[in-house]
Design a protein around this motif. Structure first.
Motif, PDB file in Angstrom:
ATOM      1  N   GLY A  64       0.799  -1.279   0.061  1.00 19.96           N
ATOM      2  CA  GLY A  64      -0.041  -0.056   0.203  1.00 19.96           C
ATOM      3  C   GLY A  64       0.822   1.242   0.107  1.00 19.96           C
ATOM      4  N   ALA A  65       0.361   2.509  -0.027  1.00 22.10           N
ATOM      5  CA  ALA A  65       0.935   3.720  -0.372  1.00 22.10           C
ATOM      6  C   ALA A  65       1.910   3.961   1.028  1.00 22.10           C
ATOM      7  CB  ALA A  65      -0.034   4.713  -0.079  1.00 22.10           C
ATOM      8  N   GLY A  66       2.972   4.315   0.940  1.00 16.01           N
ATOM      9  CA  GLY A  66       3.747   4.627   2.105  1.00 16.01           C
ATOM     10  C   GLY A  66       4.506   3.301   2.754  1.00 16.01           C
ATOM     11  N   ALA A  67       4.125   2.430   2.477  1.00 16.95           N
ATOM     12  CA  ALA A  67       4.929   1.160   2.915  1.00 16.95           C
ATOM     13  C   ALA A  67       6.297   0.886   2.512  1.00 16.95           C
ATOM     14  CB  ALA A  67       3.901  -0.114   2.660  1.00 16.95           C
ATOM     15  N   ASP A  68       7.060   0.514   3.351  1.00 17.87           N
ATOM     16  CA  ASP A  68       8.504   0.277   2.963  1.00 17.87           C
ATOM     17  C   ASP A  68       8.648  -1.285   2.845  1.00 17.87           C
ATOM     18  OD1 ASP A  68       9.427   2.784   4.941  1.00 17.87           O
ATOM     19  OD2 ASP A  68       9.490   2.957   2.867  1.00 17.87           O
ATOM     20  N   ALA A  69       9.719  -1.869   2.831  1.00 14.96           N
ATOM     21  CA  ALA A  69       9.901  -3.401   2.505  1.00 14.96           C
ATOM     22  C   ALA A  69       9.912  -3.847   3.991  1.00 14.96           C
ATOM     23  CB  ALA A  69      11.280  -3.656   2.093  1.00 14.96           C
ATOM     24  N   TRP A  70       8.584  -3.882   4.551  1.00 22.23           N
ATOM     25  CA  TRP A  70       8.530  -4.522   5.956  1.00 22.23           C
ATOM     26  C   TRP A  70       7.839  -5.789   6.106  1.00 22.23           C
ATOM     27  CZ3 TRP A  70       3.484  -5.515   6.722  1.00 22.23           C
ATOM     28  CH2 TRP A  70       2.397  -5.128   6.038  1.00 22.23           C
ATOM     29  N   LEU A  71       7.515  -6.442   4.835  1.00 22.96           N
ATOM     30  CA  LEU A  71       7.023  -7.659   4.810  1.00 22.96           C
ATOM     31  C   LEU A  71       7.746  -8.765   4.161  1.00 22.96           C
ATOM     32  CD1 LEU A  71       4.312  -9.121   5.305  1.00 22.96           C
ATOM     33  CD2 LEU A  71       3.452  -8.469   2.956  1.00 22.96           C
TER      34      LEU A  71
ATOM     35  N   GLY B 104       2.076   4.773  12.003  1.00 20.32           N
ATOM     36  CA  GLY B 104       0.991   4.791  10.983  1.00 20.32           C
ATOM     37  C   GLY B 104       0.511   3.253  10.765  1.00 20.32           C
ATOM     38  N   SER B 105      -0.333   3.169   9.776  1.00 17.92           N
ATOM     39  CA  SER B 105      -0.973   2.018   9.528  1.00 17.92           C
ATOM     40  C   SER B 105      -0.542   1.539   7.975  1.00 17.92           C
ATOM     41  CB  SER B 105      -2.479   2.004   9.430  1.00 17.92           C
ATOM     42  OG  SER B 105      -3.015   0.544   9.184  1.00 17.92           O
ATOM     43  N   TYR B 106       0.112   0.418   7.842  1.00 13.61           N
ATOM     44  CA  TYR B 106       0.588  -0.035   6.588  1.00 13.61           C
ATOM     45  C   TYR B 106      -0.072  -1.413   6.266  1.00 13.61           C
ATOM     46  CZ  TYR B 106       4.126   3.479   7.862  1.00 13.61           C
ATOM     47  OH  TYR B 106       4.810   4.466   8.263  1.00 13.61           O
ATOM     48  N   ALA B 107      -0.136  -1.118   4.871  1.00 13.95           N
ATOM     49  CA  ALA B 107      -1.032  -2.548   4.162  1.00 13.95           C
ATOM     50  C   ALA B 107      -0.295  -2.884   2.993  1.00 13.95           C
ATOM     51  CB  ALA B 107      -2.422  -1.869   3.655  1.00 13.95           C
ATOM     52  N   ALA B 108      -0.508  -4.393   2.793  1.00 17.21           N
ATOM     53  CA  ALA B 108      -0.259  -5.100   1.740  1.00 17.21           C
ATOM     54  C   ALA B 108      -0.868  -6.324   1.548  1.00 17.21           C
ATOM     55  CB  ALA B 108       1.451  -5.627   2.133  1.00 17.21           C
TER      56      ALA B 108
ATOM     57  N   SER C 292      -4.766 -10.351   2.711  1.00 17.57           N
ATOM     58  CA  SER C 292      -4.487  -9.054   3.169  1.00 17.57           C
ATOM     59  C   SER C 292      -3.644  -8.849   4.371  1.00 17.57           C
ATOM     60  CB  SER C 292      -5.807  -8.215   3.423  1.00 17.57           C
ATOM     61  OG  SER C 292      -6.766  -8.208   2.166  1.00 17.57           O
ATOM     62  N   ILE C 293      -2.882  -8.016   4.708  1.00 21.28           N
ATOM     63  CA  ILE C 293      -1.916  -7.879   5.741  1.00 21.28           C
ATOM     64  C   ILE C 293      -1.883  -6.421   6.139  1.00 21.28           C
ATOM     65  CG2 ILE C 293       0.307  -8.407   6.599  1.00 21.28           C
ATOM     66  CD1 ILE C 293       0.768 -10.673   4.574  1.00 21.28           C
ATOM     67  N   THR C 294      -1.921  -6.194   7.475  1.00 25.25           N
ATOM     68  CA  THR C 294      -1.683  -4.921   7.953  1.00 25.25           C
ATOM     69  C   THR C 294      -0.767  -4.690   9.121  1.00 25.25           C
ATOM     70  OG1 THR C 294      -3.557  -4.928   9.587  1.00 25.25           O
ATOM     71  CG2 THR C 294      -4.112  -4.176   7.336  1.00 25.25           C
ATOM     72  N   LEU C 295       0.103  -3.628   8.881  1.00 27.21           N
ATOM     73  CA  LEU C 295       1.063  -3.427  10.113  1.00 27.21           C
ATOM     74  C   LEU C 295       0.724  -2.161  10.859  1.00 27.21           C
ATOM     75  CD1 LEU C 295       3.819  -3.999  11.846  1.00 27.21           C
ATOM     76  CD2 LEU C 295       4.903  -3.105   9.979  1.00 27.21           C
TER      77      LEU C 295
END
Length: 372
Positions: free
Chosen positions: A61-68, A94-98, A113-116
Motif C-alpha cells: 500500500g501507499a507509504g509502505a517500505d519493505a516491511w513484509l 501509522g498503518s501500513y497495508a500489503a 491482506s496484511i496490515t502493520l
C-alpha cells in the motif's frame, strides 16, 4: 509485542473451488522488536494436491517500505503461508497495508491482506512547537499560547503525555498549566500573561519524564496613562537666568512603566520666562526633557505646564527667581523737597538697591552722608 493469528482457507475440488480471503494483523511500537510471525494454514478440502500453490505477487500500500516477508511451505495438504512483519523497515507511526497474492489452485489468484500498525514509541524528545520569542504589553496575554511537541526517538508525535507549564521569570501567570499532548503530540498552555514590569519573561514546559524547554517573551510598556516629574522641579536661580537642570517628565503606563515615543509639550505658565525645545518625544525610558528654561526677569515663582498625548491633565514644574547681585541704587522717596530752614522734612529720604533686572536686593548696607 505482536499479534499471532491463524486463519484458514478451504480449497474445494474443481469445478466448485471456493477460497476465502484471509488476513493478518500486526501491531508494534516504533523501535520495538519485530512481532512474531503469523502462520496461515491453507487446507485442501478436495482431492487434488497443493504442490502447485505459489506466491504470485506482493502489492504494498501507499507509504509502505519493505516491511513484509512472506514465505510459502510447499506441501501437499495443508500448505502454510508464513508472514513476518519487520518494524525495522517502518519506524514512522501509522498503518501500513500489503496484499500477498497466491496462485496455482486452478482458479484466479487468491489475495491475503496484511496490515502493520506502528504506534509511537516512548517519549524521548521535546521541542518548542510555537509561541516563542513573542512581545506584548506588560500585564497582558501573549497573542500565541506557547506549545511544545513531544516525540519518540524516530520523531513520531507521542499523544497523552502530561506537560507542565510554569513561569520562571517576569512574574507573569498561566492558565491550564498542565496539559496532555494531543494526537499530534502537541501540548499548548491555556494562556500566558506577562508580568507588570517591562523586560524579559520566561516560561518553562516540562513533559513527564523529560527535561524542560523554555519560552521567552518581552514585556513592553502599555498605553500612556500618567505624567510624572522626573527632574528640575523646585529649583532656584537669579531672575532672568537659565536653570542649571532642564526639567524632565516621564510618561507612564497603568503599571508605572515608562512609555517611549510619546509627544510631550512644555509651556511657560507663569513668571514670564522662556523655554527652548518645547516639543519633545519620550526616550526609551519614557522620559522627555525640555531644551532649556530661562526664568522671568522679576523675582518670584515661575511655572511650566507639561502635557502629553494620550494623558489627561498636566503636571506643573515650579522654580523660583531670586534677586541677583546689587548693581545700582535708585532714589525712591524724599528727593527735591522744600521746607523752612532747620525744619525736618516731611518725607524721609529712601533709596532702593537693585540688581541688573531692577529687582530690590535685600541685606545691602546703605550709608548716608550730607554733601552740601
Amino acid at each position: 509485542a505482536g499479534l499471532t493469528a491463524t486463519s484458514s482457507v478451504t480449497v474445494a475440488p474443481p469445478p466448485a473451488i471456493e477460497l476465502s480471503s484471509t488476513s493478518s494483523a500486526f501491531a508494534a511500537q516504533a523501535g520495538d522488536a519485530d512481532p512474531a510471525p503469523d502462520t496461515i494454514q491453507i487446507t485442501n478440502g478436495g482431492s487434488f494436491a497443493l504442490e502447485g500453490l505459489a506466491i504470485d505477487s506482493v502489492v504494498y500500500g501507499a507509504g509502505a517500505d519493505a516491511w513484509l516477508t512472506p514465505a510459502l511451505l510447499q506441501t501437499t495438504a495443508p500448505a502454510e503461508l508464513t508472514v513476518t512483519a519487520s518494524v525495522a523497515g517502518v519506524t514512522t507511526a501509522g498503518s501500513y497495508a500489503a496484499v500477498v497474492w497466491l496462485s496455482g489452485l486452478e482458479a484466479d489468484p487468491v489475495p491475503h491482506s496484511i496490515t502493520l500498525d506502528v504506534s509511537p514509541g516512548a517519549p524521548t524528545q521535546v521541542t518548542v512547537n510555537d509561541g516563542d520569542a513573542q512581545t506584548a504589553a506588560a500585564g497582558t496575554t501573549v497573542p500565541i499560547a506557547p506549545a511544545v511537541l513531544v516525540t519518540d526517538d524516530f520523531d513520531n508525535p507521542v499523544p497523552s503525555v502530561q506537560v507542565t507549564f510554569a513561569v520562571t521569570a517576569g512574574s507573569g501567570s498561566v492558565t491550564s498549566a498542565t496539559v496532555a499532548t494531543d494526537a499530534s503530540g502537541v501540548a499548548r498552555v491555556g494562556s500566558w500573561m506577562l508580568g507588570n514590569t517591562t523586560g524579559a519573561n520566561e516560561l518553562s514546559a516540562t513533559p513527564a519524564g523529560l527535561s524542560a524547554v523554555t519560552f521567552s517573551a518581552t514585556a513592553t510598556a502599555g498605553t500612556p496613562d500618567a505624567l510624572q516629574i522626573e527632574a528640575g522641579d523646585g529649583q532656584s536661580a537669579v531672575a532672568g537666568a537659565t536653570l542649571a537642570v532642564a526639567p524632565s517628565v516621564s510618561v507612564l503606563d497603568v503599571f508605572g512603566n515608562g512609555v517611549p515615543g510619546v509627544s510631550v509639550t512644555f509651556a511657560v505658565a507663569s513668571g514670564g520666562g522662556s523655554i527652548t525645545g518645547a516639543s519633545q518625544t519620550t526616550d526609551a525610558s519614557g522620559v522627555a526633557t525640555v531644551g532649556s528654561w530661562t526664568l522671568g526677569s522679576a523675582s518670584g515663582v515661575n511655572t511650566l505646564d507639561v502635557t502629553a498625548v494620550g494623558v489627561s491633565g498636566s503636571v506643573t514644574v515650579t522654580a523660583t527667581g531670586i534677586t541677583g547681585a546689587a548693581v545700582a541704587i535708585q532714589l525712591e522717596a524724599g528727593d527735591a523737597q522744600t521746607d523752612t530752614v532747620a525744619a525736618t522734612l516731611t518725607v524721609p529720604y529712601a533709596v532702593k538697591v537693585v540688581d541688573v533686572n531692577g529687582n530690590g536686593v535685600e541685606g545691602v548696607t546703605v550709608s548716608r552722608a550730607p554733601t552740601g
